[in-house]
Design a protein around this motif. Structure first.
Motif, PDB file in Angstrom:
ATOM      1  N   UNK A  70      36.089 -36.920  99.662  1.00  0.00           N
ATOM      2  CA  UNK A  70      35.791 -38.561 100.110  1.00  0.00           C
ATOM      3  C   UNK A  70      35.611 -39.367  99.198  1.00  0.00           C
ATOM      4  N   UNK A  71      36.168 -40.500  99.271  1.00  0.00           N
ATOM      5  CA  UNK A  71      35.850 -41.249  98.464  1.00  0.00           C
ATOM      6  C   UNK A  71      36.125 -40.567  96.883  1.00  0.00           C
ATOM      7  N   UNK A  72      37.630 -40.733  96.730  1.00  0.00           N
ATOM      8  CA  UNK A  72      38.249 -39.852  95.601  1.00  0.00           C
ATOM      9  C   UNK A  72      38.347 -40.850  94.108  1.00  0.00           C
ATOM     10  N   UNK A  73      38.559 -42.279  93.658  1.00  0.00           N
ATOM     11  CA  UNK A  73      38.513 -42.928  93.183  1.00  0.00           C
ATOM     12  C   UNK A  73      36.903 -43.540  92.625  1.00  0.00           C
ATOM     13  N   UNK A  74      35.959 -42.586  94.005  1.00  0.00           N
ATOM     14  CA  UNK A  74      34.298 -43.543  93.415  1.00  0.00           C
ATOM     15  C   UNK A  74      33.667 -44.655  94.146  1.00  0.00           C
ATOM     16  N   UNK A  75      34.295 -44.880  94.921  1.00  0.00           N
ATOM     17  CA  UNK A  75      34.122 -45.382  96.192  1.00  0.00           C
ATOM     18  C   UNK A  75      33.676 -46.930  95.600  1.00  0.00           C
ATOM     19  N   UNK A  76      32.602 -47.973  96.436  1.00  0.00           N
ATOM     20  CA  UNK A  76      31.737 -49.378  96.552  1.00  0.00           C
ATOM     21  C   UNK A  76      30.325 -48.541  95.315  1.00  0.00           C
ATOM     22  N   UNK A  77      29.625 -46.988  95.430  1.00  0.00           N
ATOM     23  CA  UNK A  77      29.164 -46.809  95.219  1.00  0.00           C
ATOM     24  C   UNK A  77      29.464 -46.871  93.401  1.00  0.00           C
ATOM     25  N   UNK A  78      30.533 -46.169  92.845  1.00  0.00           N
ATOM     26  CA  UNK A  78      30.236 -46.220  91.248  1.00  0.00           C
ATOM     27  C   UNK A  78      31.454 -46.514  91.223  1.00  0.00           C
ATOM     28  N   UNK A  79      33.122 -47.177  91.821  1.00  0.00           N
ATOM     29  CA  UNK A  79      34.310 -47.095  91.116  1.00  0.00           C
ATOM     30  C   UNK A  79      33.844 -48.753  90.667  1.00  0.00           C
ATOM     31  N   UNK A  80      34.369 -50.000  92.468  1.00  0.00           N
ATOM     32  CA  UNK A  80      33.686 -51.207  91.954  1.00  0.00           C
ATOM     33  C   UNK A  80      33.649 -51.497  93.606  1.00  0.00           C
ATOM     34  N   UNK A  84      37.426 -40.909  87.088  1.00  0.00           N
ATOM     35  CA  UNK A  84      38.283 -41.656  87.418  1.00  0.00           C
ATOM     36  C   UNK A  84      38.265 -42.956  86.208  1.00  0.00           C
ATOM     37  N   UNK A  85      39.031 -43.288  85.078  1.00  0.00           N
ATOM     38  CA  UNK A  85      39.150 -44.165  84.190  1.00  0.00           C
ATOM     39  C   UNK A  85      38.919 -46.100  84.185  1.00  0.00           C
ATOM     40  N   UNK A  86      39.161 -46.370  85.940  1.00  0.00           N
ATOM     41  CA  UNK A  86      38.469 -47.262  85.839  1.00  0.00           C
ATOM     42  C   UNK A  86      37.809 -47.801  86.643  1.00  0.00           C
ATOM     43  N   UNK A  87      37.069 -46.561  86.515  1.00  0.00           N
ATOM     44  CA  UNK A  87      35.476 -46.492  87.664  1.00  0.00           C
ATOM     45  C   UNK A  87      34.793 -47.459  86.766  1.00  0.00           C
ATOM     46  N   UNK A 141      52.785 -48.069 103.151  1.00  0.00           N
ATOM     47  CA  UNK A 141      52.371 -49.042 101.927  1.00  0.00           C
ATOM     48  C   UNK A 141      53.443 -48.567 100.755  1.00  0.00           C
ATOM     49  N   UNK A 142      54.137 -49.328 100.277  1.00  0.00           N
ATOM     50  CA  UNK A 142      55.219 -48.376  99.563  1.00  0.00           C
ATOM     51  C   UNK A 142      54.664 -49.135  98.027  1.00  0.00           C
ATOM     52  N   UNK A 143      53.977 -49.891  97.824  1.00  0.00           N
ATOM     53  CA  UNK A 143      53.304 -50.029  96.598  1.00  0.00           C
ATOM     54  C   UNK A 143      52.252 -50.574  96.280  1.00  0.00           C
ATOM     55  N   UNK A 144      50.837 -50.287  95.636  1.00  0.00           N
ATOM     56  CA  UNK A 144      49.501 -50.766  95.403  1.00  0.00           C
ATOM     57  C   UNK A 144      49.062 -50.482  93.437  1.00  0.00           C
ATOM     58  N   UNK A 145      48.550 -51.695  93.406  1.00  0.00           N
ATOM     59  CA  UNK A 145      47.575 -51.721  93.213  1.00  0.00           C
ATOM     60  C   UNK A 145      46.291 -52.426  92.498  1.00  0.00           C
ATOM     61  N   UNK A 146      45.529 -52.721  91.395  1.00  0.00           N
ATOM     62  CA  UNK A 146      43.907 -52.581  91.489  1.00  0.00           C
ATOM     63  C   UNK A 146      44.302 -53.709  90.284  1.00  0.00           C
ATOM     64  N   UNK A 147      43.689 -54.856  89.309  1.00  0.00           N
ATOM     65  CA  UNK A 147      42.993 -55.312  88.912  1.00  0.00           C
ATOM     66  C   UNK A 147      41.725 -55.661  87.991  1.00  0.00           C
ATOM     67  N   UNK A 148      41.536 -56.212  87.264  1.00  0.00           N
ATOM     68  CA  UNK A 148      40.229 -57.027  86.808  1.00  0.00           C
ATOM     69  C   UNK A 148      39.151 -55.665  87.463  1.00  0.00           C
ATOM     70  N   UNK A 149      39.130 -54.747  87.922  1.00  0.00           N
ATOM     71  CA  UNK A 149      38.425 -54.252  87.722  1.00  0.00           C
ATOM     72  C   UNK A 149      36.697 -53.702  86.986  1.00  0.00           C
ATOM     73  N   UNK A 150      35.615 -54.304  87.372  1.00  0.00           N
ATOM     74  CA  UNK A 150      34.804 -54.303  86.731  1.00  0.00           C
ATOM     75  C   UNK A 150      34.187 -55.648  86.365  1.00  0.00           C
ATOM     76  N   UNK A 151      34.737 -56.200  84.913  1.00  0.00           N
ATOM     77  CA  UNK A 151      33.904 -57.931  84.519  1.00  0.00           C
ATOM     78  C   UNK A 151      35.681 -58.224  83.783  1.00  0.00           C
ATOM     79  N   UNK A 152      35.593 -59.262  84.691  1.00  0.00           N
ATOM     80  CA  UNK A 152      37.156 -60.186  84.131  1.00  0.00           C
ATOM     81  C   UNK A 152      36.519 -61.326  83.830  1.00  0.00           C
ATOM     82  N   UNK A 153      35.543 -61.959  82.613  1.00  0.00           N
ATOM     83  CA  UNK A 153      35.303 -63.450  82.767  1.00  0.00           C
ATOM     84  C   UNK A 153      36.521 -64.475  83.020  1.00  0.00           C
ATOM     85  N   UNK A 154      35.687 -65.554  83.476  1.00  0.00           N
ATOM     86  CA  UNK A 154      36.843 -66.612  83.351  1.00  0.00           C
ATOM     87  C   UNK A 154      38.058 -66.796  84.199  1.00  0.00           C
TER      88      UNK A 154
END
Lengths: 124, 385
Positions: free
Chosen positions: B320-330, B177-180, B14-27
């Motif tokens: 374990x689950x250093x981003x906050x996981x499905x339970x608290x991140x996304x 995690x600022x994105x959580x 894996x040479x690159x990774x990204x997330x987008x619209x975490x939380x609410x992305x209405x429309x």
């Protein structure tokens, strides 16, 4: 030959008040849910048989509802013949259900639709 | 089971990774979100959609999403992957991509996912579907996992508090995690006193329902070094399936991770003590306990005791689950790809405040259906090759 329409045939039995499962003539293995062949062996010689109806609670959960809608339970039942299935217990409080309790099948109606439920085994 | 698997260890990354619209992305539709996550990942690798010749995607609302995304991007991929094993699908995509890249069938693989599960106006069917033999009993998605949790409690004495420890640890990571999506203090008592859902679970034992998208780009190792400062080389990986609906799970306390995990470890040639971070698909709190056991980090039945005392939380011995996981991140519905994104970011050393020190080996684990499909990937830094 096995049932060619296993789900339909199961529901027809249920509508006539009978809980039926399948058994392979060659392997003797019991099968639920109904299908055209025994899982694991692929034996396609399944016949309908009437199980004892007896089983035990393998696990359970109680789903919370907003009052006044009552909470309801869901159980996994280990049939005496071996197969495991999902059902609901009737005739027992949701807080009285325990893993391992002895139960027996009962067919009740939800409106027009017959539903397979379980209740605490008689004499327990 | 074959014992001489020839996985292309370390030959892709894996040479690159990204997330987008975490939380609410209405429309934004699911495909808008997935497309944008893919573009962001490609951009960070200095690649464009024109470079993508293997496209892997699974969207919640589109059976043929592989075709849809190829059309959306206006590309004609040599390989279009749309395997749908639930939330583990994207890890199986990575396994397929690794073999295809290594065989020279493609050069740049993009794996992407997006869903607007939180803000869309149409309710998607739950990914596991509905069995005609279970529907009458109205199981929630949580109910199937709750049945496994109850059985684990019965067989091994796992406690309600131990399940809660998993949620508390995830929240403590999310707070870094600022994105959580979900942050703030959470105690074991808070979890126990939260709204009951399907016993023994309260709402805090259950993954979030959010919008969000994720994407990763994979290439062969020779090219990876030119693209990324610290690629995450795929050292090993395997998937296994045991059932679809919960009544058909042979042993409610043992998942297919007990098969996928040992194969992934054997291919990677690493030991448990080599793993610096674990990213485990935590759809529900019981998942983490089951996977820690099945992947061999503790004996069967000991998972509850293992997670006590903050052992998997920030500052604990096993992150374990250093981003906050499905339970608290996304958690948009099929979270698996986020475990790969976080594993990459931890190896790349770009995880900010939640960065674990000196990560050379990261384990990413995906779950699909109702504990039905399990896929394990082990990534390593340059140092592991």
């Amino acid at each position: 030959m096995s049932a060619t329409k296993p789900e339909q045939e199961f529901r027809e039995f249920l509508a006539s008040g009978r809980f039926m499962i399948q058994r392979s003539r060659s392997t003797g293995g019991y099968v639920f849910y109904p299908r055209v062949a025994e899982p694991g062996t692929g034996a396609a010689d399944l016949e309908w048989v009437e199980p004892s109806g007896r089983g035990t609670v393998h696990s359970f959960t109680v789903v919370s509802q907003k009052p006044p809608t009552p909470d309801y339970n869901i159980v996994l039942v280990d049939l005496e013949e071996g197969p495991r299935l999902m059902s609901r217990l009737t005739g027992v409080g949701n807080d009285e259900i325990t893993v391992g309790m002895a139960i027996e099948a009962v067919i009740e109606r939800d409106g027009e639709t017959p539903v397979l439920l379980f209740r605490p085994a008689a004499g327990k | 089971m074959t014992t001489n698997e020839r996985f292309p260890r370390g030959r892709t990354a894996v040479v690159a990774a990204a997330t987008h619209g975490i939380g609410e992305a209405p429309g934004q539709s699911s495909i808008d979100l997935a497309a944008m996550a893919g573009l962001k990942a490609l951009q960070s690798a200095n690649l464009s959609i024109a470079d993508v010749d293997a496209l892997y995607v699974a969207l919640p609302d589109d059976m043929l999403s592989g075709l849809s995304l190829a059309e959306y991007y206006g590309i004609h991929p040599r390989i279009t992957g749309n395997n749908r094993t639930g939330g583990s699908a994207f890890l199986t995509h990575a396994l397929d991509a690794a073999m295809a890249l290594d065989a020279g069938l493609c050069d740049v693989a993009l794996i992407t996912y997006g869903s607007n599960t939180r803000t869309n106006t149409v309710r998607y069917p739950a990914p596991p579907g509905s069995s005609p033999y279970e529907a009458a009993y109205k199981p929630l998605l949580a109910s199937s996992y709750a049945l496994a949790a109850r059985r684990h409690m019965h067989e091994y004495g796992t406690t309600r508090e131990q399940l809660a420890e998993v949620a508390v640890s995830a929240r403590n990571w999310a707070n870094l995690n600022p994105d959580a999506y979900m942050k703030g203090d959470l105690s074991v008592a808070d979890v126990l006193n939260a709204r009951p859902v399907s016993s023994p679970f309260t709402v805090r034992d259950c993954c979030l329902v959010t919008d969000g998208a994720a994407a990763v780009v994979m290439t062969r190792a020779d090219r990876a070094r030119d693209i990324a400062n610290r690629p995450a080389y795929l050292l090993g990986g395997a998937a296994a399936t045991t059932h679809r609906y919960i009544a058909a799970m042979d042993d409610l306390t043992v998942t297919a991770a007990a098969m996928s995990g040992p194969r992934a470890f054997a291919q990677a040639g690493v030991k448990h003590e080599d793993i610096d971070v674990l990213e485990l698909y935590d759809a529900f709190t019981i998942n983490v306990i089951l996977f820690l056991e099945d992947l061999g980090f503790c004996p069967k039945g000991e998972g509850g005791r293992f997670v006590e005392g903050g052992r998997i939380a920030p500052g604990g011995v096993l992150p374990v689950n250093t981003n906050g996981g499905g339970l608290s991140c996304v958690h948009p519905g099929m979270y698996g790809l986020f475990t790969m994104v976080e594993a990459f970011q931890q190896i790349a050393g770009v995880a900010g405040e939640r960065q674990v020190k000196d990560v050379d080996v990261a384990l990413s684990h995906g779950n699909g259906g109702v504990l039905s499909s399990q896929a394990t990937l082990i990534f390593g830094s340059d140092a592991t090759l």
